[in-house]
Design an enzyme around this catalytic site. Structure first.
Site, PDB file in Angstrom:
ATOM      1  CD  GLU A 155       7.463 -52.797  93.322  1.00  0.00           C
ATOM      2  OE1 GLU A 155       7.723 -52.534  92.143  1.00  0.00           O
ATOM      3  OE2 GLU A 155       8.150 -52.383  94.280  1.00  0.00           O
ATOM      4  CD  GLU A 271      10.116 -52.479  99.656  1.00  0.00           C
ATOM      5  OE1 GLU A 271      10.366 -51.476  98.969  1.00  0.00           O
ATOM      6  OE2 GLU A 271       9.947 -53.621  99.172  1.00  0.00           O
TER       7      GLU A 271
END
Ligand code: G3I
Length: 365
Positions: A155, A271
Site C-alpha cells: 500500500e 485479499e
C-alpha cells in the site's frame, strides 16, 4: 448433503434456500483441486487463532492450496521491541503450512500500518535505513526458501497525497525517501533469492475515478521499478470489493492487466472479499449481490493468464476484518466471504467455483 448434490446446486438455489448446517467440509467441492486443474492456486488469509481451531482446519485444508498470514508476519507481530524479534506466531503459521505441504505467502515487510509503537518513537532519517534493512533481512532470512511469495511493500500508493509520484506519505517515505521501495525489494532478494517478491495494493480494481487514478500510479511505480531492474516479480491486487459507488465495472482493470502482462509480472488476487454495507439486510438478496460481484470480478481477472492465485481475506464470515472495521449500520453481521459463520458454503462459494470452472485451461497455460 452429498458432494454430487452440492455440485448440482446453482448459485440461485443456494441463495434461495438455507444451506443445511449438517453439510460438512468434506462433502463439498474442493476449490484447491478445481483451481489446480486450471493452473491456479486458491487460498486464504489465516490468523493464529483460526489455525488452532479444530472445527476450522479441515475446511481450510480441503479448500486451500496457498495460505497467507493475516497478521502474524507484520512488524508489530515479529518485532515487538527494537532489540527483540518474536517469531512464535509466524513460525506456527509457517510450520502449519509446511506440515500440510501448502505454499505460504509472507505478509508483509513494509507498511504504514500495524507497526510497533517503538518504531514510531525511534525512527529518524539517520537511523531509518538501518532499522528497515535489518528488519527485512532478519525476517526474510528466517524463512529463506520456505516462502512462496512475500508482500514486500504494501500500500505505498495514495494519489490523494498529490506528491509527484503518488506515493503515500508514510513513515518510510518521510524518513528514507522514495527509494525505500527499491531498497525493500533489493534487501529481500538478497536474503531470499527464491521467494517471489510482490508489490501489494488495494482499490485498483474498479472504473471509479479514484481507483483509476490509483491504478495509473501503481502502473507507473511498477514500470519505474522494472526499468531500474528492481527484483520484483508479482503484483498483489488486494480486491476488497464494495458497492459504495454503485455496481463496479472493470474496463480499466482489463487494460491494466494487459499492461502488467507486458511487464512480465505475475498477478495474485491477494485479499478478496465483498463489503456488503451498502447491500440489503435480507440475507438471500444480500448473498446474491455479494456472489454476483465475486463472479463478475473473477470472470474479468481470470481471463488474464498472468493471474496465478486467488486468495480471500479469511474464509468464513465469522473471521472477517470487516465485522470490526466496516460494521453495517443496521447492526447485522457482514457476509463478505465464501463460507458463513457456521462454515457452510454460500452463493459466493458457488461463484468462485463457477468462475474457476469457466476458465479455459488451454488459454491459461
Ligand atoms: O490481537 C489483539 C488482541 O489481543 C486485542 O485484544 C484486540 C483489541 O482490539 O486487538 C487484537 O489485534 C488486532 C488484530 O487485527 C488481530 O485481530 C488489531 O487491533 C487490529 O488492528 C488488527 O487488524 C488487522 C489489520 O489488517 C491491521 O493490521 C486485521 O486483522 C487484518 O485483517 C487487516 O488486514 C489488512 C491487510 O494486512 C492489508 N490490506 C488490508 C487488510 C484489511 O484491513
Amino acid at each position: 448433503m452429498h458432494r454430487r448434490n452440492f455440485l448440482q446446486l446453482s448459485a440461485a438455489t443456494l441463495a434461495a434456500s438455507a444451506f443445511p448446517s449438517s453439510a460438512r467440509p468434506t462433502e463439498i467441492p474442493h476449490l484447491r483441486d478445481l483451481a489446480k486443474s486450471k493452473s491456479l492456486l486458491f487460498g486464504t488469509a489465516v490468523s493464529d487463532s483460526q489455525l488452532r481451531r479444530p472445527d476450522f482446519t479441515p475446511l481450510l485444508l480441503d479448500q486451500c492450496s496457498i495460505l497467507v498470514a493475516e497478521n502474524q508476519m507484520k512488524w508489530r507481530a515479529t518485532h515487538p521491541e527494537q532489540d527483540r524479534f518474536d517469531f512464535s506466531p509466524a513460525d506456527f503459521f509457517m510450520d502449519f503450512a509446511a506440515s500440510h505441504n501448502i505454499p505460504a505467502r509472507g505478509h508483509n515487510l513494509c507498511w504504514h500500518e500495524h507497526n510497533p509503537a517503538w518504531l514510531d518513537a525511534t525512527i529518524t532519517p539517520q537511523n531509518a535505513v538501518s532499522l528497515f534493512t535489518h528488519h527485512i533481512q532478519t525476517v526474510v532470512s528466517r524463512y529463506k526458501s520456505r516462502v512462496h511469495s512475500w508482500d514486500v511493500v504494501n500500500e505505498a500508493i495514495e494519489p490523494a497525497h498529490k506528491n509527484h509520484l503518488g506515493l503515500r506519505n508514510s513513515l518510510w517515505l518521510q524518513n528514507i525517501g522514495e527509494d525505500y521501495i527499491e531498497l525493500a525489494f533489493r534487501t529481500a532478494a538478497k536474503a531470499d533469492p527464491t521467494a517471489i517478491l510482490t508489490y501489494n495494493d488495494y482499490d485498483i480494481e474498479t472504473d471509479s475515478p479514484s481507483q483509476t487514478a490509483k491504478r495509473e500510479a501503481v502502473l507507473d511505480l511498477l514500470r519505474r521499478l522494472i526499468k531500474k531492474h528492481v527484483p520484483i516479480r508479482a503484483l498483489g491486487m488486494q480486491s476488497h470489493l464494495r458497492t459504495n459507488e454503485g455496481t463496479p465495472t472493470w474496463n480499466g482493470l482489463n487494460k491494466f492487466l494487459k499492461e502488467i502482462e507486458k511487464l512480465k509480472l505475475q498477478v495474485y488476487i491477494t485479499e478478496l472479499d465483498v463489503d456488503d454495507q451498502f447491500m440489503p439486510a435480507d440475507i438471500p438478496k444480500r448473498d446474491r449481490q455479494v456472489a454476483d460481484l465475486y463472479r463478475s470480478f473473477l470472470d474479468t481477472v481470470l481471463r488474464h493468464n498472468s493471474v496465478k492465485a486467488v486468495l480471500t481475506w479469511c474464509l468464513s464470515d465469522r473471521d472477517s476484518w470487516l465485522q470490526n472495521f466496516r460494521p453495517r449500520k443496521d447492526g447485522l453481521p457482514q457476509r463478505p466471504l465464501p463460507f458463513d459463520a457456521e462454515l457452510n458454503p454460500k452463493p459466493a462459494f458457488v461463484s468462485i467455483r463457477d468462475a474457476i470452472t469457466a476458465q479455459d485451461v488451454y488459454y491459461r497455460r
